[in-house]
Design an enzyme around this catalytic site. Structure first.
Site, PDB file in Angstrom:
ATOM      1  N   GLY A  66       7.561  -0.179  -3.015  1.00 53.52           N
ATOM      2  CA  GLY A  66       7.679   1.082  -2.285  1.00 53.52           C
ATOM      3  C   GLY A  66       7.914   0.875  -0.802  1.00 53.52           C
ATOM      4  N   ARG A 109       5.519  -9.724 -11.491  1.00 52.03           N
ATOM      5  CA  ARG A 109       4.097  -9.428 -11.692  1.00 52.03           C
ATOM      6  C   ARG A 109       3.817  -9.166 -13.163  1.00 52.03           C
ATOM      7  NH1 ARG A 109       3.209  -6.740  -6.453  1.00 52.03           N
ATOM      8  NH2 ARG A 109       5.025  -7.339  -5.222  1.00 52.03           N
ATOM      9  N   ASP A 123      -0.445  -5.092 -11.137  1.00 51.80           N
ATOM     10  CA  ASP A 123       0.756  -5.282 -10.309  1.00 51.80           C
ATOM     11  C   ASP A 123       0.496  -6.293  -9.206  1.00 51.80           C
ATOM     12  OD1 ASP A 123      -0.910  -2.907  -9.681  1.00 51.80           O
ATOM     13  OD2 ASP A 123       0.192  -2.936  -7.797  1.00 51.80           O
TER      14      ASP A 123
HETATM   15  P1  AMP Z   1      -0.443  -2.370  -2.847  1.00 49.35           P
HETATM   16  O1  AMP Z   1      -1.741  -1.642  -2.697  1.00 49.35           O
HETATM   17  O2  AMP Z   1       0.085  -2.921  -1.559  1.00 49.35           O
HETATM   18  O3  AMP Z   1      -0.452  -3.340  -3.953  1.00 49.35           O
HETATM   19  O4  AMP Z   1       0.612  -1.240  -3.218  1.00 49.35           O
HETATM   20  C1  AMP Z   1       0.591  -0.514  -4.439  1.00 49.35           C
HETATM   21  C2  AMP Z   1       1.870   0.271  -4.573  1.00 49.35           C
HETATM   22  O5  AMP Z   1       1.989   1.228  -3.516  1.00 49.35           O
HETATM   23  C3  AMP Z   1       3.135  -0.559  -4.501  1.00 49.35           C
HETATM   24  O6  AMP Z   1       4.056   0.027  -5.371  1.00 49.35           O
HETATM   25  C4  AMP Z   1       3.544  -0.427  -3.069  1.00 49.35           C
HETATM   26  O7  AMP Z   1       4.927  -0.661  -2.871  1.00 49.35           O
HETATM   27  C5  AMP Z   1       3.196   1.030  -2.794  1.00 49.35           C
HETATM   28  N1  AMP Z   1       2.946   1.283  -1.372  1.00 49.35           N
HETATM   29  C6  AMP Z   1       1.920   0.849  -0.622  1.00 49.35           C
HETATM   30  N2  AMP Z   1       2.024   1.295   0.640  1.00 49.35           N
HETATM   31  C7  AMP Z   1       3.152   2.043   0.705  1.00 49.35           C
HETATM   32  C8  AMP Z   1       3.822   2.776   1.738  1.00 49.35           C
HETATM   33  N3  AMP Z   1       3.324   2.851   2.970  1.00 49.35           N
HETATM   34  N4  AMP Z   1       4.965   3.407   1.410  1.00 49.35           N
HETATM   35  C9  AMP Z   1       5.466   3.355   0.179  1.00 49.35           C
HETATM   36  N5  AMP Z   1       4.890   2.688  -0.839  1.00 49.35           N
HETATM   37  C10 AMP Z   1       3.746   2.033  -0.581  1.00 49.35           C
HETATM   38 MG    MG Z   2       0.737  -4.735  -4.586  1.00 48.79          MG
END
Ligand code: AMP
Ligand code: MG
Length: 487
Positions: A97, A188, A257
């Protein structure tokens, strides 16, 4: 988009994009969204050398433009990956994302690494998010991932952090930043779950072969390759979690993930190293139930491996009952393999070279004493290694004194210290030091504390290279330490 392509032709970028040869359901090609005023905050020169990239002839403007995605040299075709994941037990369709992979770099040693920008703008998988990242969390990921690397723990690495010159809105406006992350691959458990959710067995079969070619080519022609693949992923993940347990690392968000096929630690969000030993230690502000507590990490990775295996069942046999039968014994072997590796790790922490039936009791007794008195985890082992600096009052406790006498009699005949020194870090990135360094960087823009810490974490097993202040047991705080995802 600014384009200074001639500057980049000789810096050693050898980027391929094999992932985008896979079925289209797995990725979306797109360009990073340019940022206002990129400035390089930190660059990992040691890592760039390992990757065969030489940034030294680039102007600082070209460097920052490259590392922010403002300049994409010709031939580079960035993409975001699709994946799914169980987040705190709930299945969700996700994807990059806020990240884009710019390709796979071939290193001078012939290894292949994904290079990815994290915080590079919205993608088709952003859901409600802004696609951006803040400076503090990106510097945190840089520091902790590099610490993990030097602790000899498989991990993604950090090549650089650039400030974007833009604000990101979280609870308050924060400085925006982009991290360049390097990984053996970004596939993943959730990537397979994504294809299972779409019932796309054909794409899954191609993804499986892709992963096998990249990470374990020796099993490609095996008639049993799916089971062998699960076994190998399991083995790597067990090694990883045993390593986390060895140094007191708590990942904090072990969603499927965030479990990689290559067995590297990924996504340094709310992670932390524990100071005081506690099997139930949790730092993440959103882990209300302690699902990802220190002592739950082995059970969690088993749970995640079962989710990966379920996704792969259609590739084992057309008949699901047969597939389950074939995969069951692999899954059932987890506990034995984990316990053996964990015991061996604990035996090394205590310098036990030869096996003895009493070891299990020796280890158990120490850990139950630690659970009740909550001494500093790292420094308990420094105390056992004979450090004069560690004089915490817990170590006066009679139960510890008696245990230590017993242990000393057991190890005295062997070269126990050598093994202990290789197993027990004398330095971990202490939470308060990390917070101080990030606070300074975020509020003043200075990186003195960050750079100091970044330097010392590169020698976690060499007491002579670490200034004394980094070795002391931190003063206990009345407030629990809390970490945040920082998304
Ligand atoms: P994470 O907690 O970093 O593993 O992220 C979990 C999911 O949320 C993944 O799909 C990330 O790409 C998405 N994500 C986290 N932060 C953001 C953001 N600021 N904008 C868009 N997607 C995000
Ligand atoms: Mg992640």
């Amino acid at each position: 988009m600014i384009n200074h392509n001639e500057s980049f032709s000789n810096i050693g970028l050898k980027l391929k994009s094999t992932y985008t040869q896979l079925p289209k359901i797995l990725f979306s090609k797109l360009m990073p969204i340019s940022v206002k005023d990129p400035k390089t905050v930190v660059l990992n020169e040691e890592l760039s050398t390992e990757l065969g990239i030489d940034f030294s002839n680039l102007s600082s403007e070209d460097l920052s433009n490259f590392l922010s995605g403002n300049t994409i040299p010709t031939g580079i075709d960035p993409f975001a990956q699709a994946y799914a994941g169980h987040q705190f037990g709930n299945f969700t369709i996700l994807g990059d994302g806020r990240a884009l992979t710019i390709g796979e770099q071939s290193t001078p040693k012939g290894e292949i690494y994904d290079i990815q920008f994290k915080g590079s703008g919205r993608t088709p998988y952003s859901r409600g998010g802004d696609g951006r990242a803040a400076l503090g969390p990106m510097l945190r990921e840089y520091l902790i991932s590099e610490a993990m690397f030097h602790l000899n723990i498989p991990t993604t690495r950090s090549l650089a952090v650039v400030e974007t010159g833009e604000k990101v809105l979280r609870e308050t406006p924060l400085k925006g930043a982009i991290l360049t992350r390097v990984a053996a691959s970004h596939v993943r458990f959730g990537t397979f779950q994504f294809l299972a959710a779409h019932k796309d067995t054909d794409a899954m079969s191609k993804l499986l072969d892709y992963c096998i070619k990249r990470h374990c080519p020796e099993i490609l022609d095996s008639p049993n390759k799916v089971i062998k693949f699960i076994e190998l992923v399991m083995s790597k993940q067990i090694d990883l979690i045993v390593n986390w347990m060895r140094v007191g690392f708590i990942h904090g968000v072990m969603n499927t993930d965030n479990s990689t096929i290559c067995g590297e630690t990924i996504d340094y969000g709310p992670c932390a190293f524990m100071d005081q030993y506690d099997h139930k230690a949790v730092f993440s502000s959103i882990d209300y139930q302690g699902r990802y507590a220190y002592g739950n990490q082995p059970a969690t990775i088993h749970w995640n491996l079962v989710r990966l295996t379920e996704s792969l069942l259609p590739l084992i046999d057309k008949d699901e009952t047969n597939s389950i039968k074939a995969a069951q014994s692999t899954i059932d072997s987890f506990s034995n393999i984990f316990n053996k590796k964990w015991q061996n790790m604990m035996r090394s922490k205590l310098g036990l070279t030869d096996q003895s039936e009493e070891d299990e009791v020796l280890i158990k007794d120490l850990l139950s004493w630690m659970q009740s008195k909550k001494p500093d985890f790292t420094n308990t082992f420094c105390k056992l290694m004979g450090s004069n600096r560690i004089n915490d009052e817990e170590f006066e406790d009679n139960d510890f004194v008696v245990w230590k006498k017993n242990w000393k009699e057991r190890v005295n005949k062997s070269d126990y210290l050598n093994i202990m020194k290789k197993t027990n870090p004398i330095l971990i990135p202490r939470n308060y030091l990390v917070e101080e360094a990030l606070h300074e960087a975020e509020t003043t823009g200075r990186l003195d504390k960050f750079n100091d810490l970044n330097k010392v974490i590169s020698s976690p097993y060499h007491v002579e290279k670490v200034p004394n202040k980094y070795l002391d047991t931190p003063i206990k705080s009345n407030l629990p330490y809390k970490t945040f995802c920082g998304t």
